[in-house]
Design a protein around this motif. Structure first.
Motif, PDB file in Angstrom:
ATOM      1  N   ASP A  15       0.840  -1.203   0.000  1.00 25.14           N
ATOM      2  CA  ASP A  15       0.000   0.000   0.000  1.00 25.14           C
ATOM      3  C   ASP A  15       0.869   1.245   0.000  1.00 25.14           C
ATOM      4  OD1 ASP A  15      -2.280  -1.515   0.025  1.00 25.14           O
ATOM      5  OD2 ASP A  15      -2.780  -1.112   2.119  1.00 25.14           O
ATOM      6  N   TYR A  16       0.304   2.326  -0.493  1.00 26.75           N
ATOM      7  CA  TYR A  16       0.983   3.618  -0.527  1.00 26.75           C
ATOM      8  C   TYR A  16       0.654   4.430   0.709  1.00 26.75           C
ATOM      9  CZ  TYR A  16       2.764   3.405  -5.265  1.00 26.75           C
ATOM     10  OH  TYR A  16       3.479   3.063  -6.375  1.00 26.75           O
ATOM     11  N   THR A  17       1.559   5.309   1.048  1.00 28.23           N
ATOM     12  CA  THR A  17       1.301   6.389   2.000  1.00 28.23           C
ATOM     13  C   THR A  17       1.312   7.663   1.169  1.00 28.23           C
ATOM     14  OG1 THR A  17       2.407   5.173   3.764  1.00 28.23           O
ATOM     15  CG2 THR A  17       2.044   7.532   4.117  1.00 28.23           C
ATOM     16  N   ASN A  18       0.257   8.484   1.319  1.00 23.86           N
ATOM     17  CA  ASN A  18       0.081   9.672   0.481  1.00 23.86           C
ATOM     18  C   ASN A  18      -0.171  10.911   1.326  1.00 23.86           C
ATOM     19  OD1 ASN A  18      -1.641   7.271  -1.058  1.00 23.86           O
ATOM     20  ND2 ASN A  18      -0.253   8.392  -2.385  1.00 23.86           N
ATOM     21  N   ALA A  19       0.127  12.060   0.745  1.00 24.65           N
ATOM     22  CA  ALA A  19      -0.177  13.357   1.352  1.00 24.65           C
ATOM     23  C   ALA A  19      -0.189  14.395   0.230  1.00 24.65           C
ATOM     24  CB  ALA A  19       0.874  13.734   2.401  1.00 24.65           C
ATOM     25  N   VAL A  20      -0.659  15.572   0.563  1.00 21.52           N
ATOM     26  CA  VAL A  20      -0.602  16.729  -0.343  1.00 21.52           C
ATOM     27  C   VAL A  20      -0.091  17.904   0.458  1.00 21.52           C
ATOM     28  CG1 VAL A  20      -1.951  18.372  -1.726  1.00 21.52           C
ATOM     29  CG2 VAL A  20      -2.427  15.919  -1.899  1.00 21.52           C
ATOM     30  N   ILE A  21       0.798  18.682  -0.161  1.00 26.96           N
ATOM     31  CA  ILE A  21       1.272  19.916   0.460  1.00 26.96           C
ATOM     32  C   ILE A  21       0.962  21.092  -0.448  1.00 26.96           C
ATOM     33  CG2 ILE A  21       3.073  18.800   1.825  1.00 26.96           C
ATOM     34  CD1 ILE A  21       5.125  19.837  -0.244  1.00 26.96           C
ATOM     35  N   ALA A  22       0.827  22.258   0.168  1.00 26.08           N
ATOM     36  CA  ALA A  22       0.725  23.519  -0.564  1.00 26.08           C
ATOM     37  C   ALA A  22       2.043  24.245  -0.370  1.00 26.08           C
ATOM     38  CB  ALA A  22      -0.425  24.362  -0.024  1.00 26.08           C
ATOM     39  N   ILE A  23       2.558  24.790  -1.455  1.00 29.23           N
ATOM     40  CA  ILE A  23       3.794  25.559  -1.388  1.00 29.23           C
ATOM     41  C   ILE A  23       3.604  26.886  -2.103  1.00 29.23           C
ATOM     42  CG2 ILE A  23       5.233  23.483  -1.312  1.00 29.23           C
ATOM     43  CD1 ILE A  23       6.040  24.070  -4.248  1.00 29.23           C
ATOM     44  N   ASP A  24       4.419  27.840  -1.735  1.00 30.38           N
ATOM     45  CA  ASP A  24       4.594  29.052  -2.520  1.00 30.38           C
ATOM     46  C   ASP A  24       6.007  28.987  -3.063  1.00 30.38           C
ATOM     47  OD1 ASP A  24       2.070  30.102  -2.079  1.00 30.38           O
ATOM     48  OD2 ASP A  24       2.696  31.314  -0.363  1.00 30.38           O
ATOM     49  N   THR A  25       6.172  29.217  -4.373  1.00 26.78           N
ATOM     50  CA  THR A  25       7.498  29.119  -4.984  1.00 26.78           C
ATOM     51  C   THR A  25       7.691  30.174  -6.055  1.00 26.78           C
ATOM     52  OG1 THR A  25       9.089  27.613  -5.998  1.00 26.78           O
ATOM     53  CG2 THR A  25       6.800  27.400  -6.730  1.00 26.78           C
ATOM     54  N   THR A  26       8.931  30.604  -6.177  1.00 27.89           N
ATOM     55  CA  THR A  26       9.304  31.498  -7.269  1.00 27.89           C
ATOM     56  C   THR A  26       9.918  30.710  -8.421  1.00 27.89           C
ATOM     57  OG1 THR A  26      11.442  31.941  -6.241  1.00 27.89           O
ATOM     58  CG2 THR A  26       9.647  33.491  -5.756  1.00 27.89           C
ATOM     59  N   LEU A  27      10.085  29.397  -8.258  1.00 28.03           N
ATOM     60  CA  LEU A  27      10.579  28.555  -9.349  1.00 28.03           C
ATOM     61  C   LEU A  27       9.522  28.490 -10.440  1.00 28.03           C
ATOM     62  CD1 LEU A  27      12.006  25.529  -7.309  1.00 28.03           C
ATOM     63  CD2 LEU A  27      13.299  27.447  -8.296  1.00 28.03           C
ATOM     64  N   ASP A  28       9.956  28.480 -11.708  1.00 25.71           N
ATOM     65  CA  ASP A  28       8.954  28.270 -12.753  1.00 25.71           C
ATOM     66  C   ASP A  28       8.581  26.793 -12.753  1.00 25.71           C
ATOM     67  OD1 ASP A  28      10.561  26.714 -14.630  1.00 25.71           O
ATOM     68  OD2 ASP A  28      11.369  28.558 -15.482  1.00 25.71           O
ATOM     69  N   ALA A  29       7.566  26.438 -13.514  1.00 25.19           N
ATOM     70  CA  ALA A  29       7.008  25.084 -13.446  1.00 25.19           C
ATOM     71  C   ALA A  29       8.033  24.009 -13.762  1.00 25.19           C
ATOM     72  CB  ALA A  29       5.807  24.976 -14.386  1.00 25.19           C
ATOM     73  N   LEU A  30       8.843  24.201 -14.781  1.00 26.63           N
ATOM     74  CA  LEU A  30       9.826  23.172 -15.137  1.00 26.63           C
ATOM     75  C   LEU A  30      10.992  23.138 -14.154  1.00 26.63           C
ATOM     76  CD1 LEU A  30       9.782  23.288 -19.034  1.00 26.63           C
ATOM     77  CD2 LEU A  30       8.705  21.622 -17.499  1.00 26.63           C
ATOM     78  N   GLU A  31      11.358  24.279 -13.599  1.00 29.38           N
ATOM     79  CA  GLU A  31      12.377  24.276 -12.544  1.00 29.38           C
ATOM     80  C   GLU A  31      11.871  23.500 -11.333  1.00 29.38           C
ATOM     81  OE1 GLU A  31      14.696  28.539 -13.141  1.00 29.38           O
ATOM     82  OE2 GLU A  31      12.785  28.532 -12.069  1.00 29.38           O
ATOM     83  N   LEU A  32      10.604  23.703 -10.993  1.00 30.06           N
ATOM     84  CA  LEU A  32      10.014  22.963  -9.871  1.00 30.06           C
ATOM     85  C   LEU A  32       9.989  21.473 -10.180  1.00 30.06           C
ATOM     86  CD1 LEU A  32       8.620  22.880  -7.114  1.00 30.06           C
ATOM     87  CD2 LEU A  32       6.447  23.351  -8.302  1.00 30.06           C
ATOM     88  N   LEU A  33       9.571  21.103 -11.377  1.00 32.03           N
ATOM     89  CA  LEU A  33       9.548  19.696 -11.769  1.00 32.03           C
ATOM     90  C   LEU A  33      10.941  19.082 -11.650  1.00 32.03           C
ATOM     91  CD1 LEU A  33       8.070  17.223 -12.966  1.00 32.03           C
ATOM     92  CD2 LEU A  33       8.619  18.146 -15.236  1.00 32.03           C
ATOM     93  N   ASP A  34      11.952  19.773 -12.170  1.00 32.24           N
ATOM     94  CA  ASP A  34      13.324  19.267 -12.084  1.00 32.24           C
ATOM     95  C   ASP A  34      13.758  19.096 -10.629  1.00 32.24           C
ATOM     96  OD1 ASP A  34      13.564  19.167 -14.848  1.00 32.24           O
ATOM     97  OD2 ASP A  34      14.580  21.113 -14.987  1.00 32.24           O
ATOM     98  N   ALA A  35      13.434  20.074  -9.785  1.00 30.91           N
ATOM     99  CA  ALA A  35      13.817  20.003  -8.372  1.00 30.91           C
ATOM    100  C   ALA A  35      13.124  18.827  -7.686  1.00 30.91           C
ATOM    101  CB  ALA A  35      13.483  21.319  -7.667  1.00 30.91           C
ATOM    102  N   LEU A  36      11.849  18.614  -7.984  1.00 30.55           N
ATOM    103  CA  LEU A  36      11.120  17.495  -7.378  1.00 30.55           C
ATOM    104  C   LEU A  36      11.697  16.164  -7.838  1.00 30.55           C
ATOM    105  CD1 LEU A  36       7.432  18.768  -7.582  1.00 30.55           C
ATOM    106  CD2 LEU A  36       8.986  18.846  -5.617  1.00 30.55           C
ATOM    107  N   GLN A  37      12.071  16.065  -9.100  1.00 34.71           N
ATOM    108  CA  GLN A  37      12.655  14.821  -9.594  1.00 34.71           C
ATOM    109  C   GLN A  37      14.027  14.573  -8.973  1.00 34.71           C
ATOM    110  OE1 GLN A  37      12.224  15.186 -13.896  1.00 34.71           O
ATOM    111  NE2 GLN A  37      10.190  14.272 -13.804  1.00 34.71           N
TER     112      GLN A  37
END
Length: 172
Positions: free
Chosen positions: A54-76
């Protein structure tokens, strides 16, 4: 001006709760980014009847100045740092970080679709999102409450006393 984003977190290999907490700390540590809210943790069965834990899941809210692809790269990069391997779609993983929303934008890029393409079928995303943003409306106009009401039934269990420790982070 920072963009408000929502990130879905999931893990079903190793110490999943620890993986999610470490990911939240790492996201908060990204330049120009701060975690402003975090849902409780929930357990859910794997998608598509996959034979895995089974998975453990959550959702967070963030405020970021990273653009969408920068955020995607950082998350990866955070996923990789925690041992994520990409072999099988919906396969078991130490960490999965998905951008559910990015500001008030709809994005359809080769590497990123926002709102997340599968959000309407994923109670393990919708319910934690509802916990932190009950009146949320996606950039494409869909209301969170409507999506949650129409979502196929799924077995979700809230992990008792599981709100991640955000000490050292600001909460709004």
């Amino acid at each position: 001006m920072p963009s408000r984003c929502h990130i879905a977190l999931g893990s079903n290999l190793g110490p999943s709760v620890d993986h999610l907490h470490a990911a939240i700390r790492a996201i908060h540590g990204l330049g120009g980014t701060r975690v402003i809210a975090s849902s409780s943790l929930y357990t859910s069965p794997p998608m598509a009847g996959m034979k895995q834990p089974d998975y453990t899941n959550a959702v967070i809210a963030i405020d970021t100045t990273l653009d969408a692809l920068e955020l995607l790269d950082a998350l990866q990069e955070i996923e990789q740092a925690q041992g994520r391997e990409r072999h099988l779609r919906w396969g078991a993983r130490t960490l999965d970080l998905d951008i559910i929303s990015y500001g008030h934008q709809c994005l359809n890029l080769p590497r990123l679709t926002v709102p997340h393409y599968g959000v309407a079928e994923r109670a393990f995303v919708l319910l934690p999102l509802f916990e932190i943003a009950p009146h949320y409306q996606f950039a494409d106009g869909r209301q969170l409450t409507s999506l949650l009401a129409a979502c196929p039934p799924q077995s979700l269990t809230q992990v008792p006393d599981s709100i991640p420790d955000l000490s050292g982070t600001s909460q709004a």
